[in-house]
Design a protein around this motif. Structure first.
Motif, PDB file in Angstrom:
ATOM      1  N   MET A   1       0.849  -1.177   0.000  1.00  0.00           N
ATOM      2  CA  MET A   1       0.000   0.000   0.000  1.00  0.00           C
ATOM      3  C   MET A   1       0.891   1.236   0.000  1.00  0.00           C
ATOM      4  N   SER A   2       0.678   2.124  -0.934  1.00  0.00           N
ATOM      5  CA  SER A   2       1.503   3.326  -1.007  1.00  0.00           C
ATOM      6  C   SER A   2       0.940   4.402  -0.087  1.00  0.00           C
ATOM      7  N   GLN A   3       1.866   5.217   0.384  1.00  0.00           N
ATOM      8  CA  GLN A   3       1.445   6.319   1.245  1.00  0.00           C
ATOM      9  C   GLN A   3       1.225   7.564   0.402  1.00  0.00           C
ATOM     10  N   THR A   4       0.222   8.335   0.757  1.00  0.00           N
ATOM     11  CA  THR A   4      -0.052   9.593   0.091  1.00  0.00           C
ATOM     12  C   THR A   4       0.892  10.646   0.628  1.00  0.00           C
ATOM     13  N   ASP A   5       1.437  11.446  -0.273  1.00  0.00           N
ATOM     14  CA  ASP A   5       2.292  12.558   0.140  1.00  0.00           C
ATOM     15  C   ASP A   5       1.391  13.741   0.498  1.00  0.00           C
ATOM     16  N   TRP A   6       1.297  14.006   1.779  1.00  0.00           N
ATOM     17  CA  TRP A   6       0.432  15.082   2.279  1.00  0.00           C
ATOM     18  C   TRP A   6       1.167  16.422   2.394  1.00  0.00           C
ATOM     19  N   SER A   7       2.440  16.455   2.094  1.00  0.00           N
ATOM     20  CA  SER A   7       3.245  17.658   2.352  1.00  0.00           C
ATOM     21  C   SER A   7       2.755  18.889   1.599  1.00  0.00           C
ATOM     22  N   GLY A   8       2.178  18.714   0.438  1.00  0.00           N
ATOM     23  CA  GLY A   8       1.695  19.870  -0.319  1.00  0.00           C
ATOM     24  C   GLY A   8       0.186  20.030  -0.311  1.00  0.00           C
ATOM     25  N   ARG A   9      -0.480  19.251   0.498  1.00  0.00           N
ATOM     26  CA  ARG A   9      -1.953  19.274   0.521  1.00  0.00           C
ATOM     27  C   ARG A   9      -2.489  20.291   1.502  1.00  0.00           C
ATOM     28  N   LYS A  10      -3.653  20.819   1.169  1.00  0.00           N
ATOM     29  CA  LYS A  10      -4.363  21.742   2.056  1.00  0.00           C
ATOM     30  C   LYS A  10      -5.721  21.130   2.396  1.00  0.00           C
ATOM     31  N   ALA A  11      -6.305  21.619   3.474  1.00  0.00           N
ATOM     32  CA  ALA A  11      -7.648  21.161   3.842  1.00  0.00           C
ATOM     33  C   ALA A  11      -8.640  21.583   2.757  1.00  0.00           C
ATOM     34  N   PRO A  12      -9.638  20.749   2.496  1.00  0.00           N
ATOM     35  CA  PRO A  12     -10.657  21.122   1.512  1.00  0.00           C
ATOM     36  C   PRO A  12     -11.322  22.454   1.888  1.00  0.00           C
ATOM     37  N   ASP A  13     -11.467  23.329   0.901  1.00  0.00           N
ATOM     38  CA  ASP A  13     -12.096  24.628   1.148  1.00  0.00           C
ATOM     39  C   ASP A  13     -13.613  24.519   0.982  1.00  0.00           C
ATOM     40  N   ARG A  95     -15.743  23.364   8.779  1.00  0.00           N
ATOM     41  CA  ARG A  95     -14.741  23.119   9.824  1.00  0.00           C
ATOM     42  C   ARG A  95     -15.169  22.010  10.789  1.00  0.00           C
ATOM     43  N   PRO A  96     -16.418  21.985  11.269  1.00  0.00           N
ATOM     44  CA  PRO A  96     -16.833  20.846  12.100  1.00  0.00           C
ATOM     45  C   PRO A  96     -16.784  19.521  11.335  1.00  0.00           C
ATOM     46  N   LEU A  97     -17.142  19.533  10.044  1.00  0.00           N
ATOM     47  CA  LEU A  97     -17.048  18.318   9.241  1.00  0.00           C
ATOM     48  C   LEU A  97     -15.607  17.835   9.166  1.00  0.00           C
ATOM     49  N   LEU A  98     -14.675  18.751   8.914  1.00  0.00           N
ATOM     50  CA  LEU A  98     -13.265  18.373   8.816  1.00  0.00           C
ATOM     51  C   LEU A  98     -12.725  17.872  10.152  1.00  0.00           C
ATOM     52  N   ASP A  99     -13.162  18.498  11.232  1.00  0.00           N
ATOM     53  CA  ASP A  99     -12.724  18.071  12.562  1.00  0.00           C
ATOM     54  C   ASP A  99     -13.218  16.651  12.852  1.00  0.00           C
ATOM     55  N   TYR A 100     -14.486  16.397  12.562  1.00  0.00           N
ATOM     56  CA  TYR A 100     -15.052  15.059  12.764  1.00  0.00           C
ATOM     57  C   TYR A 100     -14.314  14.046  11.887  1.00  0.00           C
ATOM     58  N   TRP A 101     -14.093  14.382  10.627  1.00  0.00           N
ATOM     59  CA  TRP A 101     -13.421  13.510   9.670  1.00  0.00           C
ATOM     60  C   TRP A 101     -12.029  13.123  10.167  1.00  0.00           C
ATOM     61  N   ALA A 102     -11.310  14.097  10.723  1.00  0.00           N
ATOM     62  CA  ALA A 102      -9.953  13.848  11.210  1.00  0.00           C
ATOM     63  C   ALA A 102      -9.937  12.868  12.386  1.00  0.00           C
ATOM     64  N   GLU A 103     -11.034  12.790  13.114  1.00  0.00           N
ATOM     65  CA  GLU A 103     -11.100  11.953  14.317  1.00  0.00           C
ATOM     66  C   GLU A 103     -11.733  10.587  14.080  1.00  0.00           C
ATOM     67  N   ASP A 105     -12.722   7.146  11.239  1.00  0.00           N
ATOM     68  CA  ASP A 105     -12.221   6.337  10.134  1.00  0.00           C
ATOM     69  C   ASP A 105     -13.281   6.198   9.044  1.00  0.00           C
ATOM     70  N   GLU A 106     -13.532   7.275   8.331  1.00  0.00           N
ATOM     71  CA  GLU A 106     -14.439   7.246   7.196  1.00  0.00           C
ATOM     72  C   GLU A 106     -13.984   8.309   6.205  1.00  0.00           C
ATOM     73  N   THR A 107     -14.413   8.181   4.977  1.00  0.00           N
ATOM     74  CA  THR A 107     -14.008   9.164   3.977  1.00  0.00           C
ATOM     75  C   THR A 107     -14.796  10.456   4.158  1.00  0.00           C
ATOM     76  N   LEU A 108     -14.234  11.529   3.661  1.00  0.00           N
ATOM     77  CA  LEU A 108     -14.932  12.807   3.731  1.00  0.00           C
ATOM     78  C   LEU A 108     -16.197  12.761   2.878  1.00  0.00           C
ATOM     79  N   ASP A 109     -16.126  12.085   1.752  1.00  0.00           N
ATOM     80  CA  ASP A 109     -17.300  11.940   0.893  1.00  0.00           C
ATOM     81  C   ASP A 109     -18.436  11.237   1.634  1.00  0.00           C
ATOM     82  N   HIS A 110     -18.101  10.150   2.341  1.00  0.00           N
ATOM     83  CA  HIS A 110     -19.113   9.429   3.124  1.00  0.00           C
ATOM     84  C   HIS A 110     -19.733  10.349   4.179  1.00  0.00           C
ATOM     85  N   LEU A 111     -18.896  11.093   4.871  1.00  0.00           N
ATOM     86  CA  LEU A 111     -19.387  11.975   5.930  1.00  0.00           C
ATOM     87  C   LEU A 111     -20.310  13.050   5.371  1.00  0.00           C
ATOM     88  N   VAL A 112     -19.903  13.696   4.290  1.00  0.00           N
ATOM     89  CA  VAL A 112     -20.743  14.744   3.678  1.00  0.00           C
ATOM     90  C   VAL A 112     -22.066  14.141   3.222  1.00  0.00           C
TER      91      VAL A 112
END
Length: 140
Positions: A1-13, A95-103, A105-112
């Motif tokens: 399984m490859s790791q995603t490079d998060w170094s250049g990523r920003k939070a979804p706007d 912001r609450p969606l992103l906070d919940y997502w970070a905590e 184990d589900e995709t952001l798409d699923h949460l939205v």
């Protein structure tokens, strides 16, 4: 399984969350979407202070989404707007969606999708079981 490079990523706007919400809405069953005629979907960073107070929230992160308006069960809908009445609206809070997502184990798409279906379910007057079935169709 490859790791995603998060170094250049920003939070979804706001626009990214809106795009996820539009895609989720498009995947909902046609009959369910038809019941949503006139419902406006808005994405904001946080609920406003009045909403937080009205909902009894302890923090601006407590609320992921909200339906505001007159549900179909109460005679609401696009054809029943009184003069000066706002349309029925579903609010998604980034912001609450992103906070919940970070905590969790589900995709952001699923949460939205989950929050969108739940809030629209309030408009339509659905049970939790009905909302779960619609969500399952949207994610199939």
């Amino acid at each position: 399984m490859s790791q995603t490079d998060w170094s250049g990523r920003k939070a979804p706007d706001l626009a990214a969350i809106e795009t996820l919400a539009e895609a989720a809405f498009a995947r909902l069953p046609e009959g369910f979407r038809a019941l949503c005629d006139g419902v406006v979907i808005r994405v904001e960073d946080f609920p406003d202070d009045e909403t937080l107070q009205e909902m009894g929230c302890e923090s601006e992160f407590d609320l992921l989404g909200l339906f505001r308006g007159t549900g179909l069960a109460q005679g609401g809908g696009a054809l029943h707007l009184a003069t000066g009445q706002f349309p029925n609206m579903v609010w998604l809070y980034r912001r609450p969606l992103l906070d919940y997502w970070a905590e969790h184990d589900e995709t952001l798409d699923h949460l939205v999708t989950h929050v969108l279906v739940h809030e629209i379910g309030h408009h339509v007057g659905l049970s939790d079981d009905d909302m779960a079935a619609i969500e399952a169709v949207a994610e199939a």
